[in-house]
Design a protein around this motif. Structure first.
Motif, PDB file in Angstrom:
ATOM      1  N   MET A 200       5.213  -8.198  14.267  1.00 40.14           N
ATOM      2  CA  MET A 200       5.018  -7.854  12.370  1.00 40.14           C
ATOM      3  C   MET A 200       3.559  -9.076  12.590  1.00 40.14           C
ATOM      4  O   MET A 200       2.976  -9.305  13.061  1.00 40.14           O
ATOM      5  CB  MET A 200       6.299  -9.106  11.834  1.00 40.14           C
ATOM      6  N   GLU A 201       2.964  -8.250  11.135  1.00 40.14           N
ATOM      7  CA  GLU A 201       1.279  -8.779  10.910  1.00 40.14           C
ATOM      8  C   GLU A 201       1.115  -8.556   9.593  1.00 40.14           C
ATOM      9  O   GLU A 201       1.805  -7.282   8.544  1.00 40.14           O
ATOM     10  CB  GLU A 201       0.733  -7.819  12.033  1.00 40.14           C
ATOM     11  N   ALA A 202       0.578  -9.542   8.841  1.00 39.46           N
ATOM     12  CA  ALA A 202      -0.171  -9.366   7.613  1.00 39.46           C
ATOM     13  C   ALA A 202      -1.952  -9.699   7.591  1.00 39.46           C
ATOM     14  O   ALA A 202      -1.826 -10.802   8.471  1.00 39.46           O
ATOM     15  CB  ALA A 202       0.762  -9.728   6.774  1.00 39.46           C
ATOM     16  N   ASN A 203      -2.406  -9.113   6.965  1.00 38.86           N
ATOM     17  CA  ASN A 203      -3.716  -9.777   5.970  1.00 38.86           C
ATOM     18  C   ASN A 203      -3.962  -9.905   4.912  1.00 38.86           C
ATOM     19  O   ASN A 203      -2.982  -9.018   4.125  1.00 38.86           O
ATOM     20  CB  ASN A 203      -5.064  -8.676   6.862  1.00 38.86           C
ATOM     21  N   ARG A 204      -4.337 -11.172   3.699  1.00 40.31           N
ATOM     22  CA  ARG A 204      -4.235 -11.674   3.209  1.00 40.31           C
ATOM     23  C   ARG A 204      -4.933  -9.827   2.380  1.00 40.31           C
ATOM     24  O   ARG A 204      -6.185  -9.800   2.668  1.00 40.31           O
ATOM     25  CB  ARG A 204      -4.920 -12.693   2.700  1.00 40.31           C
ATOM     26  N   GLY A 205      -4.460 -10.051   1.009  1.00 36.38           N
ATOM     27  CA  GLY A 205      -5.066  -8.121   0.600  1.00 36.38           C
ATOM     28  C   GLY A 205      -4.582  -7.816   0.950  1.00 36.38           C
ATOM     29  O   GLY A 205      -4.611  -5.832   0.335  1.00 36.38           O
ATOM     30  N   ASP A 206      -3.471  -7.190   1.640  1.00 37.32           N
ATOM     31  CA  ASP A 206      -2.527  -6.159   2.541  1.00 37.32           C
ATOM     32  C   ASP A 206      -2.139  -5.637   1.124  1.00 37.32           C
ATOM     33  O   ASP A 206      -1.777  -6.220   0.882  1.00 37.32           O
ATOM     34  CB  ASP A 206      -2.040  -5.896   3.352  1.00 37.32           C
ATOM     35  N   GLU A 207      -1.993  -4.407   0.529  1.00 32.83           N
ATOM     36  CA  GLU A 207      -1.266  -3.068   0.218  1.00 32.83           C
ATOM     37  C   GLU A 207       0.357  -3.434   0.096  1.00 32.83           C
ATOM     38  O   GLU A 207       1.365  -3.966  -0.567  1.00 32.83           O
ATOM     39  CB  GLU A 207      -1.319  -2.167   0.089  1.00 32.83           C
ATOM     40  N   ASP A 208       0.609  -3.965   1.446  1.00 30.97           N
ATOM     41  CA  ASP A 208       2.010  -4.429   1.622  1.00 30.97           C
ATOM     42  C   ASP A 208       2.971  -4.957   2.037  1.00 30.97           C
ATOM     43  O   ASP A 208       3.961  -5.818   2.655  1.00 30.97           O
ATOM     44  CB  ASP A 208       2.397  -3.681   3.390  1.00 30.97           C
TER      45      ASP A 208
END
Length: 264
Positions: free
Chosen positions: A188-196
């Motif tokens: 799992m991965e997420a970056n601040r500002g991602d649409e997901d």
């Protein structure tokens, strides 16, 4: 008159040769107006690029140059698993091959750097030859100069690897990968500002809500440590058949760096 006609025909033939693309050359000779092409690229650099593949697939690429050689990796932001890349650069034109974790070639980027610093071109999928345009831009200098803390540690009790970036009390990047039975992984991965994903900050706590999975990661900061909770019924969304995300992780900072453990 006949002499002039001969010269005109010869000139047209030479012009056609100049603008044609040599299919055997590793670097296609696609011509763009000179003012659009970036000039005098340094012989050594490392760039962090991000952008799109196709119409809306978000990717991030780390690209390092040593002379004519290019190395690095790139990830699909929605998947988060890095793919190794190797290639060559000639002037502003690049050819970059990508490889999976078994060193099988899975794709190819052909493009060039433009005057605005972006890298654009065509990506070809190895399995079927299907092509997609890509466009990548480098983070601005103001973004690169922001003070961020990078946190990376191995979670031995979960065969996992955690990476986070923090700016003050806010987490700006989060990724976690572990390995379960038969080599199946959770990623799992997420970056601040991602649409997901949706990010919420409250004091020293950052909550990341993954929309499609109906799943949350809660990151609580305390002096010299973080507690990460994985909350939701749909853990399998991120995992292979024989792998599962933990309930909680604890990450502690010491003089030697960060260390972590599963605290289910």
């Amino acid at each position: 008159m006949r002499h002039k006609s001969y010269l005109l025909i010869l000139s047209l033939i030479l012009l056609g040769q100049l603008i044609s693309v040599d299919a055997q050359s590793p670097l296609k000779k696609e011509l763009l107006p000179v003012f659009l092409i970036q000039q005098n690229l340094p012989s050594q650099f490392e760039k962090n690029l991000s952008g799109t593949l196709g119409t809306n697939i978000k990717i991030r690429m780390t690209l390092k140059r040593e002379g004519k050689n290019l190395t690095g990796n790139y990830v699909y932001e929605k998947i988060g698993k890095p793919l190794k890349i190797q290639g060559v650069i000639d002037g502003q034109k690049v050819v970059i091959n990508e490889f999976d974790d078994k060193d099988n070639q899975t794709g190819n980027f052909t493009g060039q750097f433009l005057a605005n610093g972006s890298l654009t071109g065509i990506w070809v999928r190895s399995s079927d030859g299907k092509t997609f345009p890509f466009s990548l831009t480098e983070a601005s200098s103001s973004t690169n100069n922001t003070s961020e803390t990078k946190i990376k540690c191995y979670i031995k009790s979960d065969s996992g690897e955690l990476e986070m970036n923090s700016s003050g009390d806010q987490i700006t990047h989060f990724s976690y990968t572990n390995v379960g039975g038969n080599g199946h992984t959770c990623t799992m991965e997420a970056n601040r500002g991602d649409e997901d994903s949706t990010w919420q900050d409250k004091g020293t706590t950052t909550t990341i809500y993954f929309k499609e999975a109906d799943f949350k990661v809660i990151i609580e900061k305390a002096p010299n440590q973080y507690t990460i909770s994985f909350v939701g019924e749909n853990k399998s969304y991120f995992c292979g058949v024989r792998s599962i995300l933990p309930d909680k992780l604890q990450v502690v900072k010491s003089a030697s760096g960060y260390s972590g453990k599963k605290i289910n």
